[in-house]
Design an enzyme around this catalytic site. Structure first.
Site, PDB file in Angstrom:
ATOM      1  N   SER A 139       0.855  -1.190   0.000  1.00 49.28           N
ATOM      2  CA  SER A 139       0.000   0.000   0.000  1.00 49.28           C
ATOM      3  C   SER A 139       0.885   1.232   0.000  1.00 49.28           C
ATOM      4  O   SER A 139       2.038   1.177   0.452  1.00 49.28           O
ATOM      5  CB  SER A 139      -0.877   0.003   1.264  1.00 49.28           C
ATOM      6  OG  SER A 139      -1.518   1.253   1.464  1.00 49.28           O
ATOM      7  N   TYR A 152      -2.466  -1.542  10.237  1.00 46.11           N
ATOM      8  CA  TYR A 152      -2.553  -1.695   8.786  1.00 46.11           C
ATOM      9  C   TYR A 152      -1.293  -1.126   8.139  1.00 46.11           C
ATOM     10  O   TYR A 152      -0.661  -1.789   7.301  1.00 46.11           O
ATOM     11  CB  TYR A 152      -3.787  -0.974   8.251  1.00 46.11           C
ATOM     12  CG  TYR A 152      -3.931  -1.076   6.748  1.00 46.11           C
ATOM     13  CD1 TYR A 152      -4.563  -2.167   6.174  1.00 46.11           C
ATOM     14  CD2 TYR A 152      -3.423  -0.091   5.905  1.00 46.11           C
ATOM     15  CE1 TYR A 152      -4.683  -2.287   4.788  1.00 46.11           C
ATOM     16  CE2 TYR A 152      -3.538  -0.189   4.525  1.00 46.11           C
ATOM     17  CZ  TYR A 152      -4.171  -1.294   3.975  1.00 46.11           C
ATOM     18  OH  TYR A 152      -4.274  -1.391   2.608  1.00 46.11           O
TER      19      TYR A 152
END
Length: 255
Positions: A139, A152
């Site tokens: 990401s 995350y």
């Protein structure tokens, strides 16, 4: 990674980025197998996309992954691409243990242990193929943190370094390691993300990824233009501004 002629397994592709890429990879001339937990979604995908195979798999469950991987290989012995797509993104409040510990543990299990176990289940088969690819999914938040999703961010940073390290170990074998680095994309990964003005439209993202795969078959990191703001902030010397901008724009930043 070549754009067609592959047999590709994408666990965690019943919606969002995974499904959008599965559809496009199938249309490009690949055999695609979609994995997911919910039978009804898998049945819907099989009905709407003839030719895409489906298999039930829970990437948080080691036994499920072992059984599913054996079934995938038995049904598709030419499998040569694994895309470790499954992931969760949840808000955390690190001011109290009740606000983050359970969520953090679930995030690590899905986002980090899941890919590790999947790769472990398929690596011997992939190494036996003449041309194979492992595509990990990190990401933009691996490189610049969103304040409200610490675990995350951390799992995606770990996936980035895992990808870099695997690439070193697998150098000289038939297995290539490619890292997909999405920005915020308009999906249901987190509540409100689909409606966020900061999120990249899903179709635009998936189309650009496919174009990169066509134009840059030797790329080790697949980066759409929009993620480069996050990816290269430190290299450009404007990391602090990137972090401030990211957290000012995200609808969850004030949570």
């Amino acid at each position: 990674m070549r754009i067609n002629g592959n047999t590709i397994f994408i666990p965690g592709a019943t919606s969002g980025i995974g499904l959008a890429l599965a559809e496009r990879l199938h249309d490009a001339g690949n055999t695609v197998i979609v994995g997911g937990r919910r039978r009804e979604l898998l049945a819907e995908i099989a009905q709407q996309h003839p030719g895409i195979d489906t298999i039930q798999i829970d990437t948080t469950d080691a036994a499920s992954m072992a059984a599913a991987s054996a079934e995938v290989i038995a049904r598709h012995p030419q499998l040569n691409v694994l895309v470790t797509m499954a992931g969760i993104m949840r808000l955390e409040d690190w001011t109290t243990p009740a606000g983050f510990v359970e969520t953090a543990e679930a995030t690590v299990t899905t986002n980090l242990l899941g890919p590790i176990r999947l790769i472990g289940a398929f690596i011997e088969h992939l190494r036996a193929q003449p041309d194979a690819t492992i595509m990990t999914v990190s990401s933009g938040l691996a490189f610049a943190p969103l304040r409200v999703t610490p675990t995350y961010n951390a799992t995606k940073a770990a996936i980035h370094m895992l990808s870099e390290s695997m690439r070193l170990q697998l150098a000289g074998t038939s297995v290539r390691v490619v890292e997909l680095e999405p920005p915020s994309v308009a999906t249901d990964l987190m509540a409100g993300q689909r409606e966020s003005a900061f999120a990249m439209p899903l179709d635009e993202f998936a189309d650009e990824v496919m174009q990169i795969l066509r134009d840059e078959p030797d790329a080790t990191e697949v980066q759409v233009e929009r993620v480069k703001f996050l990816r290269y902030g430190e290299a450009r010397g404007d990391y602090a501004n990137v972090v401030a901008t990211l957290n000012a724009h995200d609808p969850h930043a004030a949570a």
